[in-house]
Design a protein around this motif. Structure first.
Motif, PDB file in Angstrom:
ATOM      1  N   MET A  78       0.869  -1.313  -0.005  1.00  0.00           N
ATOM      2  CA  MET A  78      -0.051   0.077  -0.074  1.00  0.00           C
ATOM      3  C   MET A  78       0.972   1.205  -0.005  1.00  0.00           C
ATOM      4  O   MET A  78       0.515   2.120  -0.767  1.00  0.00           O
ATOM      5  N   LEU A  79       1.822   1.142   0.969  1.00  0.00           N
ATOM      6  CA  LEU A  79       2.560   2.494   0.915  1.00  0.00           C
ATOM      7  C   LEU A  79       4.199   2.342   0.788  1.00  0.00           C
ATOM      8  O   LEU A  79       5.092   3.446   0.659  1.00  0.00           O
ATOM      9  N   GLY A  80       4.557   1.087   0.404  1.00  0.00           N
ATOM     10  CA  GLY A  80       5.891   0.909   0.352  1.00  0.00           C
ATOM     11  C   GLY A  80       6.947   0.801   1.600  1.00  0.00           C
ATOM     12  O   GLY A  80       8.183   0.724   1.409  1.00  0.00           O
ATOM     13  N   ILE A  81       6.298   0.877   2.809  1.00  0.00           N
ATOM     14  CA  ILE A  81       6.967   0.763   3.887  1.00  0.00           C
ATOM     15  C   ILE A  81       6.426  -0.249   4.956  1.00  0.00           C
ATOM     16  O   ILE A  81       5.152  -0.585   4.709  1.00  0.00           O
ATOM     17  N   LYS A  82       7.141  -0.479   5.842  1.00  0.00           N
ATOM     18  CA  LYS A  82       6.726  -1.267   7.091  1.00  0.00           C
ATOM     19  C   LYS A  82       6.374  -0.227   8.154  1.00  0.00           C
ATOM     20  O   LYS A  82       6.796   1.031   8.081  1.00  0.00           O
ATOM     21  N   LEU A  83       5.807  -0.661   9.280  1.00  0.00           N
ATOM     22  CA  LEU A  83       5.379   0.160  10.375  1.00  0.00           C
ATOM     23  C   LEU A  83       6.786   0.721  10.952  1.00  0.00           C
ATOM     24  O   LEU A  83       7.553  -0.135  11.297  1.00  0.00           O
ATOM     25  N   PRO A  84       6.977   1.885  10.933  1.00  0.00           N
ATOM     26  CA  PRO A  84       8.298   2.541  11.309  1.00  0.00           C
ATOM     27  C   PRO A  84       8.298   2.927  13.126  1.00  0.00           C
ATOM     28  O   PRO A  84       9.404   3.187  13.408  1.00  0.00           O
ATOM     29  N   GLN A  85       7.267   2.605  13.732  1.00  0.00           N
ATOM     30  CA  GLN A  85       7.271   3.234  15.077  1.00  0.00           C
ATOM     31  C   GLN A  85       8.116   2.240  15.889  1.00  0.00           C
ATOM     32  O   GLN A  85       8.135   1.246  15.649  1.00  0.00           O
ATOM     33  N   PRO A  86       8.566   2.818  16.732  1.00  0.00           N
ATOM     34  CA  PRO A  86       9.500   2.033  18.001  1.00  0.00           C
ATOM     35  C   PRO A  86       8.292   0.781  18.436  1.00  0.00           C
ATOM     36  O   PRO A  86       7.063   1.160  18.558  1.00  0.00           O
ATOM     37  N   GLN A  87       8.582  -0.152  18.967  1.00  0.00           N
ATOM     38  CA  GLN A  87       7.685  -1.388  19.438  1.00  0.00           C
ATOM     39  C   GLN A  87       8.334  -1.882  20.630  1.00  0.00           C
ATOM     40  O   GLN A  87       9.568  -2.094  21.115  1.00  0.00           O
ATOM     41  N   ILE A  88       7.355  -2.151  21.558  1.00  0.00           N
ATOM     42  CA  ILE A  88       7.606  -2.535  22.851  1.00  0.00           C
ATOM     43  C   ILE A  88       6.671  -3.947  23.180  1.00  0.00           C
ATOM     44  O   ILE A  88       5.580  -3.735  23.098  1.00  0.00           O
ATOM     45  N   GLU A  89       7.507  -4.900  23.450  1.00  0.00           N
ATOM     46  CA  GLU A  89       6.737  -6.369  23.519  1.00  0.00           C
ATOM     47  C   GLU A  89       6.545  -6.594  25.081  1.00  0.00           C
ATOM     48  O   GLU A  89       7.629  -6.639  25.783  1.00  0.00           O
ATOM     49  N   ILE A  90       5.408  -6.726  25.519  1.00  0.00           N
ATOM     50  CA  ILE A  90       5.218  -6.475  26.908  1.00  0.00           C
ATOM     51  C   ILE A  90       5.521  -7.969  27.736  1.00  0.00           C
ATOM     52  O   ILE A  90       5.909  -7.969  28.809  1.00  0.00           O
ATOM     53  N   SER A  91       5.545  -9.151  26.916  1.00  0.00           N
ATOM     54  CA  SER A  91       5.993 -10.514  27.301  1.00  0.00           C
ATOM     55  C   SER A  91       7.460 -10.525  27.550  1.00  0.00           C
ATOM     56  O   SER A  91       7.997 -10.968  28.371  1.00  0.00           O
ATOM     57  N   ARG A  92       8.240  -9.667  26.826  1.00  0.00           N
ATOM     58  CA  ARG A  92       9.594  -9.841  26.986  1.00  0.00           C
ATOM     59  C   ARG A  92      10.113  -9.116  28.265  1.00  0.00           C
ATOM     60  O   ARG A  92      10.799  -9.247  28.932  1.00  0.00           O
ATOM     61  N   LEU A  93       9.339  -7.815  28.473  1.00  0.00           N
ATOM     62  CA  LEU A  93       9.358  -7.027  29.739  1.00  0.00           C
ATOM     63  C   LEU A  93       9.068  -7.922  30.905  1.00  0.00           C
ATOM     64  O   LEU A  93       9.794  -7.836  32.096  1.00  0.00           O
ATOM     65  N   PHE A  94       7.922  -8.710  30.736  1.00  0.00           N
ATOM     66  CA  PHE A  94       7.404  -9.468  31.908  1.00  0.00           C
ATOM     67  C   PHE A  94       8.589 -10.491  32.259  1.00  0.00           C
ATOM     68  O   PHE A  94       8.951 -10.687  33.401  1.00  0.00           O
ATOM     69  N   HIS A  95       9.042 -11.229  31.201  1.00  0.00           N
ATOM     70  CA  HIS A  95       9.979 -12.041  31.327  1.00  0.00           C
ATOM     71  C   HIS A  95      11.273 -11.493  32.037  1.00  0.00           C
ATOM     72  O   HIS A  95      11.799 -12.267  32.769  1.00  0.00           O
ATOM     73  N   ALA A  96      11.652 -10.559  31.714  1.00  0.00           N
ATOM     74  CA  ALA A  96      12.806  -9.803  31.960  1.00  0.00           C
ATOM     75  C   ALA A  96      12.709  -9.461  33.664  1.00  0.00           C
ATOM     76  O   ALA A  96      13.634  -9.930  34.252  1.00  0.00           O
ATOM     77  N   MET A 116      -1.336  -4.052  31.555  1.00  0.00           N
ATOM     78  CA  MET A 116      -0.253  -4.867  31.710  1.00  0.00           C
ATOM     79  C   MET A 116       1.259  -3.836  31.580  1.00  0.00           C
ATOM     80  O   MET A 116       2.101  -3.783  32.394  1.00  0.00           O
ATOM     81  N   TYR A 117       1.317  -3.284  30.582  1.00  0.00           N
ATOM     82  CA  TYR A 117       2.200  -2.279  30.469  1.00  0.00           C
ATOM     83  C   TYR A 117       2.701  -1.283  31.607  1.00  0.00           C
ATOM     84  O   TYR A 117       3.562  -1.228  31.952  1.00  0.00           O
ATOM     85  N   LEU A 118       1.504  -0.645  32.125  1.00  0.00           N
ATOM     86  CA  LEU A 118       1.693   0.273  33.029  1.00  0.00           C
ATOM     87  C   LEU A 118       1.911  -0.475  34.478  1.00  0.00           C
ATOM     88  O   LEU A 118       2.733   0.016  35.261  1.00  0.00           O
TER      89      LEU A 118
END
Length: 203
Positions: free
Chosen positions: A133-151, A194-196
């Motif tokens: 559609m736009l020639g790009i992928k989502l450019p936003q920073p990404q935060i995975e909560i399962s990774r935060l929880f595991h850590a 969960m993030y908060l």
């Protein structure tokens, strides 16, 4: 950090429609928690049938500023999928096209970082349709909560300690309300809670 900036610049130059340049604008105080419901868990064959999202500002979930949309998929849905997300073909008969849904979703998100539960799958699903559609992928920073929880769970434990990374297990461990799952908006709000909780958790 430099690698990420180069990668972002690379895709920004390939943006087909410059009206979407706002996707690269920063929002230092806000994030967006989002979730997709799909017809399959296999990215290559799945269709997105709903997207839900909610904004997070500072330590508040903006439940008055949410996004929810139904999408009419191409082809037929399997009965097993209907039992998971509860969306029947007739529920989606008035849904919009995936292109129209992504246009609205992108305007809701802007350049805000994305928060999710097993976010890689949802991002891959959006990118599957966004790239043509736009020639790009989502450019936003990404935060995975399962990774935060595991850590957090393994911070003071042996490296091979078992950690329950199911949403139900994480909700219980964080002692937060559990909204009915497999609904895109509810799941997005669950993730925001969960993030908060993780952000302010003391381990």
């Amino acid at each position: 950090m430099i690698h990420k900036l180069i990668h972002q610049h690379y895709y920004r130059r390939r943006l087909k429609d410059k009206r979407y340049d706002f996707l690269y604008e920063s929002h230092p105080d806000e994030l967006v928690s989002f979730d997709c419901e799909t017809t399959s868990l296999t990215v290559s064959e799945a269709q997105i049938i709903s997207i839900g999202a909610v904004k997070i500002r500072g330590n508040r979930i903006l439940t008055s500023d949410t996004f929810e949309i139904l999408i009419k998929p191409d082809g037929l849905m399997q009965a097993t999928n209907v039992t998971i997300h509860g969306l029947r073909p007739k529920d989606l008969s008035n849904g919009v096209t995936i292109e129209a849904a992504l246009e609205q979703f992108l305007h809701f998100v802007g350049g805000r970082p994305l928060v999710g539960y097993f976010l890689e799958y949802d991002v891959a699903m959006v990118n599957k349709f966004l790239k043509p559609m736009l020639g790009i992928k989502l450019p936003q920073p990404q935060i995975e909560i399962s990774r935060l929880f595991h850590a957090q769970e393994t911070k003071n434990k042996y490296y091979d300690s078992y950690v329950d990374l199911t949403m139900a297990g994480m909700v219980k461990a964080l002692d937060i309300p559990d909204l009915p799952r497999h609904d895109a908006l509810n799941d997005a709000i669950n993730v925001a809670m969960m993030y908060l909780a993780l952000k302010h958790r003391k381990i």
